[in-house]
Design an enzyme around this catalytic site. Structure first.
Site, PDB file in Angstrom:
ATOM      1  N   CYS A  44      35.280 -28.886  16.748  1.00  0.00           N
ATOM      2  CA  CYS A  44      34.044 -29.565  16.932  1.00  0.00           C
ATOM      3  C   CYS A  44      32.874 -29.225  16.074  1.00  0.00           C
ATOM      4  CB  CYS A  44      33.729 -29.843  18.665  1.00  0.00           C
ATOM      5  SG  CYS A  44      33.357 -28.138  19.168  1.00  0.00           S
ATOM      6  N   SER A  71      41.444 -21.990  27.153  1.00  0.00           N
ATOM      7  CA  SER A  71      40.456 -23.122  26.584  1.00  0.00           C
ATOM      8  C   SER A  71      40.659 -24.319  27.499  1.00  0.00           C
ATOM      9  CB  SER A  71      40.928 -23.492  25.230  1.00  0.00           C
ATOM     10  OG  SER A  71      40.486 -24.945  25.024  1.00  0.00           O
ATOM     11  N   SER A  72      39.345 -24.598  28.236  1.00  0.00           N
ATOM     12  CA  SER A  72      39.082 -25.475  29.126  1.00  0.00           C
ATOM     13  C   SER A  72      39.662 -26.986  28.554  1.00  0.00           C
ATOM     14  CB  SER A  72      37.826 -25.401  29.711  1.00  0.00           C
ATOM     15  OG  SER A  72      37.306 -26.228  30.437  1.00  0.00           O
ATOM     16  N   ASN A  73      38.844 -27.273  27.652  1.00  0.00           N
ATOM     17  CA  ASN A  73      39.180 -28.484  26.784  1.00  0.00           C
ATOM     18  C   ASN A  73      40.674 -28.637  26.509  1.00  0.00           C
ATOM     19  OD1 ASN A  73      39.228 -28.581  23.894  1.00  0.00           O
ATOM     20  ND2 ASN A  73      37.776 -27.087  24.292  1.00  0.00           N
ATOM     21  N   HIS A 118      34.166 -20.047  34.277  1.00  0.00           N
ATOM     22  CA  HIS A 118      33.870 -20.296  32.958  1.00  0.00           C
ATOM     23  C   HIS A 118      32.805 -19.886  32.280  1.00  0.00           C
ATOM     24  CE1 HIS A 118      33.893 -22.693  28.982  1.00  0.00           C
ATOM     25  NE2 HIS A 118      35.108 -22.771  29.347  1.00  0.00           N
ATOM     26  N   CYS A 164      29.060 -34.199  25.901  1.00  0.00           N
ATOM     27  CA  CYS A 164      29.615 -33.901  24.598  1.00  0.00           C
ATOM     28  C   CYS A 164      30.558 -34.771  23.935  1.00  0.00           C
ATOM     29  CB  CYS A 164      30.294 -32.287  24.722  1.00  0.00           C
ATOM     30  SG  CYS A 164      31.030 -31.957  23.224  1.00  0.00           S
ATOM     31  N   THR A 174      30.128 -28.973  29.471  1.00  0.00           N
ATOM     32  CA  THR A 174      30.226 -29.875  28.294  1.00  0.00           C
ATOM     33  C   THR A 174      31.666 -30.288  28.157  1.00  0.00           C
ATOM     34  OG1 THR A 174      30.334 -27.810  27.019  1.00  0.00           O
ATOM     35  CG2 THR A 174      28.149 -28.887  27.071  1.00  0.00           C
ATOM     36  N   GLU A 229      30.489 -20.689  30.225  1.00  0.00           N
ATOM     37  CA  GLU A 229      29.713 -21.750  30.017  1.00  0.00           C
ATOM     38  C   GLU A 229      28.905 -22.074  31.244  1.00  0.00           C
ATOM     39  OE1 GLU A 229      30.542 -25.626  28.056  1.00  0.00           O
ATOM     40  OE2 GLU A 229      28.855 -26.491  29.337  1.00  0.00           O
ATOM     41  N   SER A 251      38.725 -25.794  19.948  1.00  0.00           N
ATOM     42  CA  SER A 251      38.514 -24.354  19.376  1.00  0.00           C
ATOM     43  C   SER A 251      39.752 -24.135  18.607  1.00  0.00           C
ATOM     44  CB  SER A 251      38.261 -23.536  20.556  1.00  0.00           C
ATOM     45  OG  SER A 251      39.030 -23.645  21.703  1.00  0.00           O
TER      46      SER A 251
END
Ligand code: SF4
Length: 308
Positions: A12, A222-224, A124, A194, A164, A126, A266
């Site tokens: 991203c 990686s959360s997403n 996390h 996001c 996000t 963030e 990522s």
């Protein structure tokens, strides 16, 4: 075997900016530059930057006085910024502008005297950064059940912000529970969520309609990327999160006609190609890409590197 790639997938704008920040800082200041926390959650990216002279640390106490120090895309708490200023570190902040936007929104709500609720995952970076940026208590909510456990009187003016890497769809049920509980509640416009998280999740849902198996390229932390795997599984398609081609288990794709591939925000495209190469080792492969939303968003580098 057919391989269908989700569109969009992978990097991203916030991740591109964060990686460019480290690379340009290395060019401008020379190695080493110190990076607090993984710049983005991907081992391949981190190792590539280490090879160029970046040094990754978890705590600022590991950074020598005065050294160039980069904060990761996930953002940091005020205490970390203050600590860096106290130690006279030359800070470059690679916090994604969309994360900063959440910080600012949260500060505005807190400034209006609203009790602030953060929808996100405990632990996390963030979430820790957002909690630490807002000069007021921040109530973390991870599930619909957590809403019922909030110790805030129902007539209290409240507001919420979200991590996000959660999409509109991820947060819908929690927001509905908050709205059912509190009479005076504010939240950001859904267009503030996001774009990249939302687009990748929409794309993996589309992918799940046309494939037999989904491979999500991304890191375990990686959360997403984890969320993309969960969405594939929720759609009834066996879904696996893998860092690269070496982690592909041949039995996952044995007898399978169509394999779908996506990648977390990522994960670099070179790792998607690595997974396709691993599939090619098992037999002939025909690769196509699903039509999907084109992304044109770019973020400017931090001001210290703006001319780079
Ligand atoms: S996923 Fe969204 S918020 Fe996170 S770094 Fe990328 S653009 Fe920024």
């Amino acid at each position: 075997m057919r391989v269908v790639l989700a569109q969009p997938r992978g990097f991203c704008a916030g991740v591109v900016r964060a990686i460019d920040t480290v690379e340009q800082a290395l060019v401008k200041y020379g190695p080493p530059v110190y990076v607090r926390h993984e710049i983005v959650h991907n081992k391949f990216v981190v190792e590539s930057l280490k090879a160029k002279g970046a040094v990754f640390v978890e705590e600022l106490s590991e950074v020598p006085a005065g050294a160039v120090t980069i904060f990761s895309a996930h953002g940091v708490a005020r205490a970390v910024e203050d600590d860096a200023a106290g130690r006279r570190l030359a800070v470059i902040n690679a916090t994604c502008p969309l994360v900063t936007k959440v910080h600012n929104q949260g500060k505005r709500y807190a400034g209006q005297g609203r009790a602030l609720i953060l929808i996100g995952h405990a632990g996390h970076p963030e979430v820790e950064g957002t909690q630490g940026q807002i000069p007021a208590p921040v109530h973390l909510v991870q599930t619909v059940e957590d809403v019922a456990r909030l110790e805030i009187p129902i007539e209290t003016p409240v507001a919420y912000v979200t991590q996000t890497t959660l999409s509109v769809d991820d947060t819908r049920a929690i927001i509905a529970a908050l709205e059912a509980r509190f009479t005076d509640i504010r939240g950001p416009d859904t267009k503030d969520i996001c774009y990249a998280t939302q687009n990748r999740q929409v794309a993996v849902r589309e992918l799940s309609k046309v494939v037999d198996v989904i491979l999500v390229v991304g890191a375990k932390n990686s959360s997403n990327s984890n969320r993309l795997k969960e969405i594939g599984a929720e759609s009834g398609i066996p879904s696996y999160l893998i860092a690269n081609g070496r982690e592909l288990e041949p039995r996952w794709v044995q007898g399978v006609h169509t394999v779908g591939i996506t990648a977390g925000a990522s994960a670099p495209e070179v790792l998607v190609e690595d997974v396709i190469d691993a599939l090619r080792q098992l037999g002939p492969v025909e690769v196509t890409t699903l039509p999907g939303r084109e992304e044109t968003i770019e973020f400017r580098l931090p001001p210290e590197l703006a001319t780079a």
